[in-house]
Design an enzyme around this catalytic site. Structure first.
Site, PDB file in Angstrom:
ATOM      1  N   ASP A 245       0.868  -1.185   0.000  1.00 41.51           N
ATOM      2  CA  ASP A 245       0.000   0.000   0.000  1.00 41.51           C
ATOM      3  C   ASP A 245       0.899   1.227   0.000  1.00 41.51           C
ATOM      4  OD1 ASP A 245      -2.085   1.726   0.065  1.00 41.51           O
ATOM      5  OD2 ASP A 245      -2.876   1.090   2.006  1.00 41.51           O
ATOM      6  N   ALA A 246       1.249   1.642  -1.216  1.00 41.61           N
ATOM      7  CA  ALA A 246       2.287   2.659  -1.399  1.00 41.61           C
ATOM      8  C   ALA A 246       1.736   3.929  -2.034  1.00 41.61           C
ATOM      9  CB  ALA A 246       3.401   2.099  -2.281  1.00 41.61           C
ATOM     10  N   LYS A 247       0.621   3.809  -2.728  1.00 41.70           N
ATOM     11  CA  LYS A 247      -0.039   4.958  -3.385  1.00 41.70           C
ATOM     12  C   LYS A 247       0.962   5.759  -4.216  1.00 41.70           C
ATOM     13  CE  LYS A 247      -3.791   5.006   0.002  1.00 41.70           C
ATOM     14  NZ  LYS A 247      -3.351   4.035   1.035  1.00 41.70           N
ATOM     15  N   ARG A 248       1.759   5.033  -5.014  1.00 41.09           N
ATOM     16  CA  ARG A 248       2.763   5.662  -5.853  1.00 41.09           C
ATOM     17  C   ARG A 248       2.168   6.119  -7.180  1.00 41.09           C
ATOM     18  NH1 ARG A 248       4.947   5.180  -1.295  1.00 41.09           N
ATOM     19  NH2 ARG A 248       7.071   4.422  -1.010  1.00 41.09           N
TER      20      ARG A 248
END
Lengths: 273, 273
Positions: free
Chosen positions: A91-94
């Protein structure tokens, strides 16, 4: 992991529970603080206690990054503790321009890069197709695109009206021209259950990753009613309610009990379909 | 660094050049590969060669993250090589729910967390106010919010019509209710120069971080014509055109020459104001 493998896991375990490994070193039971890597010791204990009831694990990368290089080492070792039959989510939301998103994809998908091999990464949609497609180039790996998030700020831009629909609906439609449901999921907050029916109509086959049940106040019953499909189609995340069910020496038992409680409820909803 | 300090630096150095430290280990001159930390050796050489002509340095975090824990160590050491009179930007494009954005803010702003103390972080706007405001809580630190990016995918959602304007314009207006120009900049791609005039009208005092000059094809003349203000108001980034001006043993001289060439052009535009 493929679409059908994930679907099989859900029906086999009678669960669509994802455990969010948002491990805050300040909240770890004190008796673990003497371990060489308290975050890893805590994560391993939580994974072992919940793996019978969970089909996915989702470390939020911020919690590891905030520890510097040793946080990345804890993340590497944590990933190794997750059973092979569980789906893994970074869960990095890159999201960045193409050649840079390619590096983020390498980071989370390519073991020879940063020592990590997740099944999927959460990606922010704002920069458009070339910020997302580099993640789709990896065989057997998934993009989980932010659509309608669980936080108050989701009202600021995600719900802005674009033509006759909301921006998040345009994003769900557009992203489906980039990849099929075998590689593309969407994030939809459990606090947004009343929109889940519309989202399910726009994306009938895609898995939805649903955070916000538990500490953030979303309802598992509502999410399941609108989100479940014949293939499962849901991964419902719980983090704090499981990780910190107890802060004492019984934290694994309490985490297991909470994961089981959610799985039993999920089993009922799967049975009612 | 404060608004007036940054403005002073620009007029003192007659430059609004930001050097993007997007260091790809596969592109480093081969004679550096025997160094203990080739990325750090390369960055230090580039910084030393260009610091007379640059007011800011911007490592894109993807390049370091893709190296795992040792990449974060290279990043820590690189930051220590940047002179104190230069503005530092963590080009991370982060953003998450409030309590998680707070951890990302700690990562890049709080030295006791991950060993980093940047002046600013780039942030993605999609998740709205509570994903951005945790970064604003740090005294003397800045948010650089994505508005209209330089890549082809910027057309997918950023230009969607919301009422009578584009989404990126709504974001620029809304974000100004969260912070003033002393803590808030916007990213506007140099490839979008024809919109810069409109953006400048919406955000007359805010600094704009402008990537996309050089390898991506944007024009420094156009960006400067529409973007410069009485306070400077611009940070124009160049990465590949400086870092890889030469791949031989003369890479520092060629990087310095390219940085100087850009600074000389900027000096002319500052003089024409």
């Amino acid at each position: 992991m493929t679409y059908s493998e994930l679907s099989s896991q859900i029906f086999q375990k009678q669960s669509y529970l994802c455990v969010g490994l948002d491990t805050d070193p300040r909240k770890i039971p004190t008796h673990l603080l003497t371990e060489k890597d308290p975050v890893l010791a805590f994560n391993k204990a939580i994974i072992d206690a919940t793996a019978d009831f969970a089909v996915a694990y989702k470390p939020n990368i911020a919690f590891y990054e905030a520890q510097g290089p040793r946080g990345w080492e804890s993340l590497q070792r944590t990933l190794e503790c997750i059973p092979a039959d569980c789906f893994t989510i970074a869960d990095a939301k890159r999201g960045d321009i193409g050649n840079t998103s390619d590096l983020y994809a390498r980071t989370f998908f390519e073991p020879t890069a940063a020592g990590l091999s997740f099944d999927s990464v959460t990606v922010a949609p704002y920069m458009g197709h070339d910020s997302v497609t580099p993640f789709l180039a990896y065989e057997g790996k998934w993009v989980i695109l932010l659509a309608l998030t669980s936080n108050p700020g989701s009202a600021d831009f995600q719900r802005q009206a674009v033509d006759d629909q909301a921006l998040f609906e345009t994003i769900i439609e557009t992203a489906q021209t980039w990849a099929g449901p075998d590689k593309l999921m969407f994030v939809v907050g459990a606090t947004q259950a009343k929109e889940l029916g519309r989202i399910r109509a726009l994306a009938p086959k895609n898995f939805l990753l649903v955070p916000g049940v538990g500490a953030q106040g979303g309802s598992l019953a509502d999410v399941s009613r609108y989100g479940l499909t014949a293939d499962g189609g849901l991964l419902v995340n719980a983090s704090r309610s499981i990780l910190y069910a107890s802060t004492g020496t019984d934290f694994t038992q309490q985490a297991r009990a909470e994961a089981k409680r959610m799985q039993q409820e999920m089993k009922r909803y799967l049975g009612e379909m």
